[in-house]
Design a protein around this motif. Structure first.
Motif, PDB file in Angstrom:
ATOM      1  N   THR A 223       0.842  -1.201   0.000  1.00 17.89           N
ATOM      2  CA  THR A 223       0.000   0.000   0.000  1.00 17.89           C
ATOM      3  C   THR A 223       0.872   1.243   0.000  1.00 17.89           C
ATOM      4  OG1 THR A 223      -1.644  -1.198   1.299  1.00 17.89           O
ATOM      5  CG2 THR A 223      -1.839   1.207   1.235  1.00 17.89           C
ATOM      6  N   PRO A 224       0.716   2.109  -1.003  1.00 18.55           N
ATOM      7  CA  PRO A 224       1.522   3.335  -1.005  1.00 18.55           C
ATOM      8  C   PRO A 224       1.095   4.298   0.095  1.00 18.55           C
ATOM      9  CG  PRO A 224       0.162   3.174  -2.987  1.00 18.55           C
ATOM     10  CD  PRO A 224      -0.151   1.990  -2.146  1.00 18.55           C
ATOM     11  N   SER A 225       1.908   5.250   0.354  1.00 26.78           N
ATOM     12  CA  SER A 225       1.581   6.251   1.366  1.00 26.78           C
ATOM     13  C   SER A 225       0.519   7.209   0.818  1.00 26.78           C
ATOM     14  CB  SER A 225       2.839   7.047   1.748  1.00 26.78           C
ATOM     15  OG  SER A 225       3.218   7.895   0.662  1.00 26.78           O
ATOM     16  N   THR A 226       0.036   8.063   1.683  1.00 30.48           N
ATOM     17  CA  THR A 226      -0.874   9.111   1.207  1.00 30.48           C
ATOM     18  C   THR A 226      -0.101  10.088   0.319  1.00 30.48           C
ATOM     19  OG1 THR A 226      -0.405  10.404   3.188  1.00 30.48           O
ATOM     20  CG2 THR A 226      -2.345   8.953   3.240  1.00 30.48           C
ATOM     21  N   ALA A 227      -0.831  10.766  -0.535  1.00 34.65           N
ATOM     22  CA  ALA A 227      -0.191  11.638  -1.523  1.00 34.65           C
ATOM     23  C   ALA A 227      -0.140  13.076  -1.029  1.00 34.65           C
ATOM     24  CB  ALA A 227      -0.940  11.556  -2.836  1.00 34.65           C
ATOM     25  N   LEU A 228       0.887  13.771  -1.463  1.00 37.97           N
ATOM     26  CA  LEU A 228       1.015  15.216  -1.251  1.00 37.97           C
ATOM     27  C   LEU A 228       0.846  15.854  -2.626  1.00 37.97           C
ATOM     28  CD1 LEU A 228       1.666  17.610   0.616  1.00 37.97           C
ATOM     29  CD2 LEU A 228       4.094  17.211   0.102  1.00 37.97           C
ATOM     30  N   THR A 229      -0.196  16.721  -2.807  1.00 41.77           N
ATOM     31  CA  THR A 229      -0.561  17.226  -4.130  1.00 41.77           C
ATOM     32  C   THR A 229      -0.457  18.760  -4.183  1.00 41.77           C
ATOM     33  OG1 THR A 229      -2.076  15.376  -4.385  1.00 41.77           O
ATOM     34  CG2 THR A 229      -2.359  17.233  -5.899  1.00 41.77           C
ATOM     35  N   ARG A 230      -0.013  19.244  -5.349  1.00 42.28           N
ATOM     36  CA  ARG A 230      -0.037  20.678  -5.640  1.00 42.28           C
ATOM     37  C   ARG A 230      -0.587  20.847  -7.048  1.00 42.28           C
ATOM     38  NH1 ARG A 230       4.621  24.587  -3.725  1.00 42.28           N
ATOM     39  NH2 ARG A 230       2.816  25.920  -4.125  1.00 42.28           N
ATOM     40  N   ASP A 231      -1.442  21.871  -7.230  1.00 42.29           N
ATOM     41  CA  ASP A 231      -1.947  22.185  -8.564  1.00 42.29           C
ATOM     42  C   ASP A 231      -1.413  23.551  -9.009  1.00 42.29           C
ATOM     43  OD1 ASP A 231      -3.385  23.947  -7.036  1.00 42.29           O
ATOM     44  OD2 ASP A 231      -5.308  22.941  -7.325  1.00 42.29           O
ATOM     45  N   GLY A 232      -1.862  23.991 -10.199  1.00 39.29           N
ATOM     46  CA  GLY A 232      -1.381  25.280 -10.712  1.00 39.29           C
ATOM     47  C   GLY A 232      -0.217  25.163 -11.674  1.00 39.29           C
ATOM     48  N   PHE A 233       0.185  23.952 -12.042  1.00 39.73           N
ATOM     49  CA  PHE A 233       1.249  23.797 -13.029  1.00 39.73           C
ATOM     50  C   PHE A 233       0.679  24.083 -14.432  1.00 39.73           C
ATOM     51  CE2 PHE A 233       2.759  21.345  -9.444  1.00 39.73           C
ATOM     52  CZ  PHE A 233       4.135  21.515  -9.444  1.00 39.73           C
ATOM     53  N   GLN A 234       1.539  24.578 -15.334  1.00 34.93           N
ATOM     54  CA  GLN A 234       1.130  24.828 -16.712  1.00 34.93           C
ATOM     55  C   GLN A 234       2.192  24.288 -17.682  1.00 34.93           C
ATOM     56  OE1 GLN A 234       0.383  28.986 -17.434  1.00 34.93           O
ATOM     57  NE2 GLN A 234      -1.453  29.048 -16.131  1.00 34.93           N
ATOM     58  N   TYR A 235       1.666  23.910 -18.857  1.00 32.48           N
ATOM     59  CA  TYR A 235       2.561  23.501 -19.933  1.00 32.48           C
ATOM     60  C   TYR A 235       2.054  24.173 -21.200  1.00 32.48           C
ATOM     61  CZ  TYR A 235       4.637  20.757 -23.663  1.00 32.48           C
ATOM     62  OH  TYR A 235       5.304  20.396 -24.813  1.00 32.48           O
ATOM     63  N   LYS A 236       2.983  24.781 -21.972  1.00 30.99           N
ATOM     64  CA  LYS A 236       2.606  25.405 -23.233  1.00 30.99           C
ATOM     65  C   LYS A 236       3.506  24.846 -24.317  1.00 30.99           C
ATOM     66  CE  LYS A 236       1.593  29.743 -25.564  1.00 30.99           C
ATOM     67  NZ  LYS A 236       1.524  31.224 -25.505  1.00 30.99           N
ATOM     68  N   GLU A 237       2.870  24.182 -25.311  1.00 30.95           N
ATOM     69  CA  GLU A 237       3.655  23.507 -26.325  1.00 30.95           C
ATOM     70  C   GLU A 237       4.412  24.500 -27.193  1.00 30.95           C
ATOM     71  OE1 GLU A 237       3.083  19.987 -29.664  1.00 30.95           O
ATOM     72  OE2 GLU A 237       1.345  20.955 -28.822  1.00 30.95           O
TER      73      GLU A 237
END
Length: 249
Positions: A223-237
């Motif tokens: 069983t993996p550990s709980t996740a630490l999440t961050r949003d707001g990332f961007q990618y522009k091709e």
């Protein structure tokens, strides 16, 4: 008395004495009766006396003593037939005990996730944007799962997750170094794609030396550990860049 008369008297006395002795023998009466009968029938003479002697002898032989019983040999006692050996109950061999499968415990969860944008050279740079994470107390041998989670493309909500296995419980990796990530994030019209990043620690079925797409031969064990999440990332091709969440440039 002349000599002839004396001889006759002596002979008679001897005969009388002999008859007395015969009369005292067992069976003499039977023999005498037989003798008289023989004389009466005319046998007479020496033959009759011989027959008398045989009868007397026979009577003496038969009645002289108690008959001795013939030795009787007892029948041989046969050896007892041995009873067949009945095998005892067979004790089954103990069933081998299968050791329980020990599922690795969930490793320590990461507590730090940060992003660093390096413009480098070019119009917008950002090819070397990196993420870093830390998981204090994580046991040796655990790895990190990095999830790239789609939020939107060209302003349109989308969803999906592409997961990577990265060596070490703590570390740093450039987003562009994750295999196939740019194809996964690209928008057909070259517009911005927004995404989130989550990190969690886990045991892997196969050891790895570089980031790989999770799945196939590399899977999570336990069983993996709980996740630490961050949003707001961007990618522009078109700009060929990765942007960190606001405030983490």
């Amino acid at each position: 008395m002349n000599k002839g008369t004396m001889d006759t008297n002596d002979t008679r006395q001897q005969r009388r004495g002999g008859m007395k002795r015969l009369a005292g023998l067992p069976g003499s009466r039977t023999a005498a009766a037989a003798f008289v009968l023989t004389v009466a029938l005319g046998a007479g003479g020496p033959a009759a006396y011989a027959w008398w002697n045989q009868q007397g002898t026979a009577a003496i032989t038969v009645t002289a003593g108690k008959p001795t019983a013939s030795a009787v040999t007892p029948p041989a006692t046969p050896d007892p037939t041995p009873s067949p050996t009945v095998p005892g109950p067979t004790t089954p061999a103990p069933t081998p005990t299968t050791p329980p499968v020990t599922t690795p415990a969930a490793p320590a969860a990461p507590t730090v996730l940060s992003c660093a944008r390096n413009p480098g050279t070019g119009s917008n740079g950002g090819r070397d944007t990196t993420i870093s994470w830390s998981a204090p107390g994580a046991p040796a041998g655990t790895s990190t799962i990095v999830d790239v989670i789609l939020m939107s493309k060209n302003g349109q909500a989308v969803s999906g997750t592409l997961s990577y296995a990265v060596p070490g419980a703590s570390g740093t990796v450039a987003l562009a170094a994750l295999p196939g990530v740019e194809t996964y994030l690209a928008d057909a019209q070259g517009k911005n794609t927004k995404f989130a990043v989550a990190v969690r620690n886990a045991w892997l079925s196969t050891s790895i030396a570089a980031p790989v797409v999770l799945g196939g031969p590399v899977t999570v064990a336990g069983t993996p550990s709980t996740a630490l999440t961050r949003d707001g990332f961007q990618y522009k091709e078109n700009g060929d860049w990765f942007n960190c969440p606001n405030g983490t440039h």
